[in-house]
Enzyme design. Structure first.
Site, short mmCIF file in Angstrom:
data_model
loop_
_atom_site.label_atom_id
_atom_site.label_comp_id
_atom_site.label_asym_id
_atom_site.label_seq_id
_atom_site.Cartn_x
_atom_site.Cartn_y
_atom_site.Cartn_z
CG ASP A 13 -2.19 1.18 1.20
OD1 ASP A 13 -2.28 1.17 0.04
OD2 ASP A 13 -3.40 1.11 2.19
CG HIS A 30 0.31 1.73 -9.02
ND1 HIS A 30 -0.20 1.71 -7.84
CD2 HIS A 30 -0.28 3.01 -9.39
CE1 HIS A 30 -1.31 2.26 -7.80
NE2 HIS A 30 -1.19 3.57 -8.66
CG LEU A 124 9.98 -17.26 -3.17
CD1 LEU A 124 9.22 -16.89 -1.77
CD2 LEU A 124 10.46 -15.58 -3.10
C1 FPP Z 1 -1.82 -0.04 -3.86
O1 FPP Z 1 -1.03 1.45 -3.61
C2 FPP Z 1 -0.89 -0.55 -4.68
C3 FPP Z 1 -1.89 -1.15 -5.41
C4 FPP Z 1 -3.79 -1.63 -5.78
C5 FPP Z 1 -0.96 -1.62 -7.14
C6 FPP Z 1 -0.33 -2.75 -6.90
C7 FPP Z 1 0.92 -2.59 -8.31
C8 FPP Z 1 2.25 -2.48 -7.13
C9 FPP Z 1 2.51 -2.49 -6.22
C10 FPP Z 1 3.52 -2.60 -8.90
C11 FPP Z 1 3.09 -3.12 -9.59
C12 FPP Z 1 3.19 -4.60 -9.34
C13 FPP Z 1 3.53 -6.07 -9.87
C14 FPP Z 1 3.42 -6.79 -8.88
C15 FPP Z 1 4.69 -6.09 -10.75
P1 FPP Z 1 -2.40 2.62 -3.41
O2 FPP Z 1 -2.73 3.04 -5.46
O3 FPP Z 1 -3.38 1.70 -3.39
O4 FPP Z 1 -1.94 3.95 -2.55
P2 FPP Z 1 -2.32 4.75 -1.94
O5 FPP Z 1 -3.93 4.48 -1.38
O6 FPP Z 1 -1.42 6.29 -1.47
O7 FPP Z 1 -3.39 5.68 -2.85
#
Ligand code: FPP
Length: 229
Positions: A13, A30, A124
């Site tokens: 997050d 991201h 893993l």
């Molecule tokens: C949550 O942060 C994150 C996501 C919903 C997307 C997760 C994606 C990645 C970590 C990048 C790519 C992943 C892989 C597996 C290559 P948020 O956007 O909700 O953050 P916020 O709460 O600060 O808005």
């Protein structure tokens, strides 16, 4: 004494907030988040982790603007295509949990190819949760048991996934957000302030060290107190 291996699950997050803090578009967060995924996967075996489950996209994340959803899907595809060789070379079995019927065809194809190429890897098990909802997973597991079937804990557990030992959530929130609800029944939980794009090997090592210092009782009482009855 050899340490037992563990299943660590992470709610990644804070990508959006990391970007906003820097005046950048959310997708920049991201992108940095994908780098943190690479660092974490690389560090996991050295921390004694044998299963790593990462919450990449929840079934509720479809509510985000299409541009953001498309950018995240693109990152998944690129990650799967770029990392498959390194995963295979390092013994990382890659699999994806969640629904596939709503994902872009190119992502579904990249998943199938990465899963096939790493099927026999045993160092893993990296599980990416994509279009994932724990409630939906439990409903599917229950349906698979059938109306007059085996409704034991074991049967339902087999229909979901392995129990989680340590659950980590970054960026300060303290909630599960429909992630591995059944599997976290006895998980130790660690909520850290750091945003996901800044998460690194040291954070993972510290988290696992904290986990190993915990006394897990699973509802029982510890040995010394048993002896003192
Ligand atoms: C949550 O942060 C994150 C996501 C919903 C997307 C997760 C994606 C990645 C970590 C990048 C790519 C992943 C892989 C597996 C290559 P948020 O956007 O909700 O953050 P916020 O709460 O600060 O808005």
């Amino acid at each position: 004494m050899t340490q037992s291996t563990c299943h660590v699950a992470i709610i990644m997050d804070g990508n959006g907030r990391w970007a906003a803090d820097r005046g950048l578009p959310r997708i920049a967060g991201h992108r940095k988040g994908a780098d943190a995924v690479r660092r974490t996967v690389e560090a996991a075996p050295g921390c004694g982790i044998d299963v790593l489950t990462l919450y990449a996209f929840s079934s509720d994340n479809w509510r985000r603007p299409p541009e953001e959803v498309n950018a995240i899907m693109r990152l998944f595809r690129i990650y799967l295509e770029q990392e498959v060789e390194r995963c295979a070379a390092n013994g990382v079995r890659l699999s994806v949990i969640g629904r596939r019927d709503r994902l872009p065809a190119s992502v579904v194809a990249a998943i199938a190819s990465a899963e096939g190429a790493t099927r026999d890897c045993g160092v893993l098990h990296l599980r990416l949760a994509v279009d994932y909802s724990s409630r939906d997973e439990m409903v599917r597991a229950a349906r698979a048991c059938g109306v007059s079937g085996d409704w034991s804990r074991e049967a339902l557990s087999a229909g979901v996934g392995p129990d989680v030992d340590l659950l980590i959530r970054t960026s300060g929130e303290r909630r599960l957000s429909d992630f591995l609800l059944w599997e976290c029944a006895y998980a130790e939980m660690l909520f850290i302030e750091r945003r996901w794009p800044e998460f690194g090997a040291r954070d993972l090592e510290d988290a696992v060290a904290w986990f190993r210092s915990r006394e897990r009782r699973f509802g029982a009482i510890p040995e010394p107190r048993l002896a003192a009855r």
